[in-house]
Design an enzyme around this catalytic site. Structure first.
Site, mmCIF file in Angstrom:
data_model
loop_
_atom_site.group_PDB
_atom_site.id
_atom_site.type_symbol
_atom_site.label_atom_id
_atom_site.label_comp_id
_atom_site.label_asym_id
_atom_site.label_seq_id
_atom_site.Cartn_x
_atom_site.Cartn_y
_atom_site.Cartn_z
ATOM 1 N N ARG A 1 0.862 -1.194 0.000
ATOM 2 C CA ARG A 1 0.000 0.000 0.000
ATOM 3 C C ARG A 1 0.897 1.243 0.000
ATOM 4 O O ARG A 1 2.134 1.145 -0.104
ATOM 5 C CB ARG A 1 -0.899 0.007 1.237
ATOM 6 C CG ARG A 1 -0.117 0.234 2.513
ATOM 7 C CD ARG A 1 -0.986 0.281 3.746
ATOM 8 N NE ARG A 1 -0.203 0.682 4.900
ATOM 9 C CZ ARG A 1 -0.589 0.593 6.165
ATOM 10 N NH1 ARG A 1 -1.773 0.062 6.450
ATOM 11 N NH2 ARG A 1 0.183 1.014 7.140
ATOM 12 N N GLY A 2 0.288 2.400 0.128
ATOM 13 C CA GLY A 2 1.029 3.648 0.314
ATOM 14 C C GLY A 2 2.034 3.896 -0.800
ATOM 15 O O GLY A 2 1.787 3.623 -1.978
ATOM 16 N N GLN A 3 3.191 4.402 -0.397
ATOM 17 C CA GLN A 3 4.214 4.736 -1.389
ATOM 18 C C GLN A 3 4.726 3.498 -2.118
ATOM 19 O O GLN A 3 5.001 3.540 -3.316
ATOM 20 C CB GLN A 3 5.375 5.451 -0.701
ATOM 21 C CG GLN A 3 4.976 6.797 -0.126
ATOM 22 C CD GLN A 3 6.127 7.454 0.612
ATOM 23 O OE1 GLN A 3 7.130 7.817 0.008
ATOM 24 N NE2 GLN A 3 6.000 7.609 1.921
ATOM 25 N N LYS B 1 16.523 6.484 10.179
ATOM 26 C CA LYS B 1 16.557 7.070 8.830
ATOM 27 C C LYS B 1 17.891 7.767 8.549
ATOM 28 O O LYS B 1 18.334 7.819 7.408
ATOM 29 C CB LYS B 1 15.375 8.030 8.651
ATOM 30 C CG LYS B 1 13.991 7.334 8.681
ATOM 31 C CD LYS B 1 13.795 6.373 7.519
ATOM 32 C CE LYS B 1 12.357 5.869 7.417
ATOM 33 N NZ LYS B 1 12.140 4.991 6.247
ATOM 34 N N SER C 1 13.894 9.613 4.796
ATOM 35 C CA SER C 1 12.858 10.554 5.241
ATOM 36 C C SER C 1 13.522 11.910 5.451
ATOM 37 O O SER C 1 14.760 11.979 5.564
ATOM 38 C CB SER C 1 12.284 10.048 6.571
ATOM 39 O OG SER C 1 11.503 11.045 7.206
ATOM 40 N N TYR D 1 13.032 7.012 15.103
ATOM 41 C CA TYR D 1 12.786 6.990 13.653
ATOM 42 C C TYR D 1 13.883 7.785 12.946
ATOM 43 O O TYR D 1 14.447 7.333 11.940
ATOM 44 C CB TYR D 1 11.404 7.593 13.403
ATOM 45 C CG TYR D 1 10.939 7.628 11.965
ATOM 46 C CD1 TYR D 1 10.403 6.497 11.353
ATOM 47 C CD2 TYR D 1 10.983 8.806 11.226
ATOM 48 C CE1 TYR D 1 9.945 6.537 10.047
ATOM 49 C CE2 TYR D 1 10.520 8.862 9.921
ATOM 50 C CZ TYR D 1 10.001 7.726 9.331
ATOM 51 O OH TYR D 1 9.546 7.779 8.039
HETATM 52 N N1 LIG Z 1 4.236 9.018 4.884
HETATM 53 C C1 LIG Z 1 5.196 9.904 5.069
HETATM 54 O O1 LIG Z 1 4.947 11.098 5.289
HETATM 55 C C2 LIG Z 1 6.643 9.490 4.972
HETATM 56 C C3 LIG Z 1 7.617 10.504 5.017
HETATM 57 C C4 LIG Z 1 8.951 10.142 4.916
HETATM 58 C C5 LIG Z 1 9.323 8.813 4.751
HETATM 59 N N2 LIG Z 1 8.354 7.839 4.737
HETATM 60 C C6 LIG Z 1 8.814 6.463 4.532
HETATM 61 O O2 LIG Z 1 8.202 5.952 3.365
HETATM 62 C C7 LIG Z 1 8.144 4.520 3.425
HETATM 63 C C8 LIG Z 1 6.760 4.056 3.026
HETATM 64 O O3 LIG Z 1 5.822 4.451 4.028
HETATM 65 P P1 LIG Z 1 4.333 4.896 3.685
HETATM 66 O O4 LIG Z 1 4.251 6.354 3.948
HETATM 67 O O5 LIG Z 1 3.933 4.385 2.356
HETATM 68 O O6 LIG Z 1 3.514 4.169 4.885
HETATM 69 P P2 LIG Z 1 2.676 2.805 4.875
HETATM 70 O O7 LIG Z 1 2.519 2.432 6.301
HETATM 71 O O8 LIG Z 1 1.437 2.981 4.080
HETATM 72 O O9 LIG Z 1 3.595 1.778 4.094
HETATM 73 C C9 LIG Z 1 4.667 1.101 4.680
HETATM 74 C C10 LIG Z 1 4.603 -0.346 4.200
HETATM 75 O O10 LIG Z 1 5.736 -1.034 4.746
HETATM 76 C C11 LIG Z 1 5.275 -2.281 5.190
HETATM 77 N N3 LIG Z 1 6.138 -2.811 6.245
HETATM 78 C C12 LIG Z 1 6.254 -2.338 7.520
HETATM 79 N N4 LIG Z 1 7.076 -3.122 8.214
HETATM 80 C C13 LIG Z 1 7.481 -4.104 7.378
HETATM 81 C C14 LIG Z 1 8.335 -5.210 7.535
HETATM 82 N N5 LIG Z 1 8.906 -5.504 8.709
HETATM 83 N N6 LIG Z 1 8.561 -6.004 6.462
HETATM 84 C C15 LIG Z 1 7.963 -5.736 5.282
HETATM 85 N N7 LIG Z 1 7.121 -4.716 5.085
HETATM 86 C C16 LIG Z 1 6.892 -3.903 6.126
HETATM 87 C C17 LIG Z 1 3.879 -2.020 5.712
HETATM 88 O O11 LIG Z 1 3.139 -3.227 5.823
HETATM 89 C C18 LIG Z 1 3.346 -1.045 4.692
HETATM 90 O O12 LIG Z 1 2.688 -1.674 3.623
HETATM 91 C C19 LIG Z 1 8.547 4.156 4.856
HETATM 92 O O13 LIG Z 1 9.907 3.753 4.866
HETATM 93 C C20 LIG Z 1 8.401 5.472 5.605
HETATM 94 O O14 LIG Z 1 9.230 5.529 6.737
HETATM 95 C C21 LIG Z 1 7.032 8.162 4.852
#
Ligand SMILES: NC(=O)c1ccc[n+]([C@@H]2O[C@H](COP(=O)([O-])OP(=O)(O)OC[C@H]3O[C@@H](n4cnc5c(N)ncnc54)[C@H](O)[C@@H]3O)[C@@H](O)[C@H]2O)c1
Length: 284
Positions: free
Chosen positions: A20-22, A177, A160, A173
């Site tokens: 999901r997500g990114q 990162k 991040s 976190y």
């Molecule tokens: N959303 C933001 O504002 C933001 C900003 C900076 C960085 N990030 C980074 O972007 C990346 C994606 O996050 P997102 O925003 O899409 O959130 P999200 O929670 O929607 O997606 C993260 C995904 O990683 C998976 N995941 C978590 N732990 C795991 C594990 N142990 N093994 C395999 N998969 C695992 C989750 O199941 C999820 O599908 C992350 O690394 C997050 O730290 C997010």
């Protein structure tokens, strides 16, 4: 989303956290550019210290459906990035199916909140174990296959804004990162001789389930000075000559555009770079 360029035709991309997500946006975007996809995600809760809802098997199935809709192939599996053997098995199976590996997007990650001396050991351990140790395990599992394939490639590490600056209220976190920034830059030097580039992206405020407005609101209510580190992005969307005002979030698709550029030859001169995906907010 930018138009299809076929820039990545014939290439194979390995993406973690792709349910999901990114991660899903990256999978679909790279497939749209012509790459076949290996999509993995834990698809389950990783710890009781993570308070937002976990991704599910249905989420990963939706990523598969969306990638297949582009006409590309996808190998998807529930794999925890903390499990090196499971990641290695996935790489071995992908090698058999696709015969090569060109792109890695190390995207899986988790987030929780608390001041450093008030975090529970489980909060610290989970965030560092998934974000930093898990990403190293992704590198450990994938880089030998990229070198063996002999086609060079591009590795994109999802850090991040918290990998470049202090973020009070989630220092664990930020530590994980920042660790990814060091990992990126060291790896870039180590794999250069194989024609492999390594860059990190540093997103800020992307609209995904990881963002918990209530948890953040509670923290800022208790510690208003922390808000300074989470400023609104200094950028207005402008359409038809009119400002639509400050956008609090960017979309996963907007980050995927940057990932697609880093994956392809358009960014051939970049390795060991930290790409801020933040609309300038870190310049405050
Ligand atoms: N959303 C933001 O504002 C933001 C900003 C900076 C960085 N990030 C980074 O972007 C990346 C994606 O996050 P997102 O925003 O899409 O959130 P999200 O929670 O929607 O997606 C993260 C995904 O990683 C998976 N995941 C978590 N732990 C795991 C594990 N142990 N093994 C395999 N998969 C695992 C989750 O199941 C999820 O599908 C992350 O690394 C997050 O730290 C997010």
């Amino acid at each position: 989303m930018a138009a299809v360029s076929g820039n990545l035709e014939g290439k194979v991309a390995f993406i973690t956290g792709a349910a999901r997500g990114q991660g899903r946006a990256h999978a679909v975007r790279l497939a749209t550019e012509g790459a076949d996809i290996i999509a993995s995600d834990v698809c389950a809760p990783v710890s009781s210290s993570i308070t937002y809802p976990p991704a599910t098997a249905e989420d990963l199935a939706e990523t598969v459906r969306a990638v297949e809709a582009t006409g590309r192939k996808v190998l998807a599996r529930a794999v925890d990035v903390r499990d090196l053997a499971a990641q290695e098995q996935l790489v071995a199976d992908a090698k058999e199916q696709f015969g090569r590996l060109d792109i890695v997007v190390a995207n899986a990650g988790v987030l929780s909140w608390g001041r450093l001396w008030e975090l529970t050991p489980d909060q610290w351990d989970t965030v560092v174990d998934v974000n930093l140790n898990g990403t190293w395990r992704t590198i450990r599992a994938t880089v030998p296959a990229m070198i063996e394939a002999g086609n060079g490639g591009s590795i994109i590490i999802v850090s991040s804004s918290a990998g470049l600056k202090a973020t009070p209220g989630n220092g664990h976190y930020a530590a994980s990162k920042h660790g990814l920034t060091a990992l990126t830059n060291t790896l870039a030097l180590e794999v250069g001789e194989y024609g492999i580039r390594v860059n990190s992206i540093h997103p800020y405020s992307i609209d995904t389930p990881m963002i918990e407005p209530e948890a953040m609101g509670a923290l800022f209510a208790k510690h208003p000075s922390f808000l300074h580190s989470f400023a609104p992005m200094p950028y207005h969307r402008v359409a038809d000559g009119k400002s639509e005002g400050l956008a609090a979030f960017m979309t996963p698709g907007e980050v995927a555009d940057v990932v697609a550029w880093l994956a392809g030859d358009g960014s051939a001169t970049l390795s060991g770079s930290q790409i801020a995906v933040d609309r300038g907010v870190m310049k405050y």
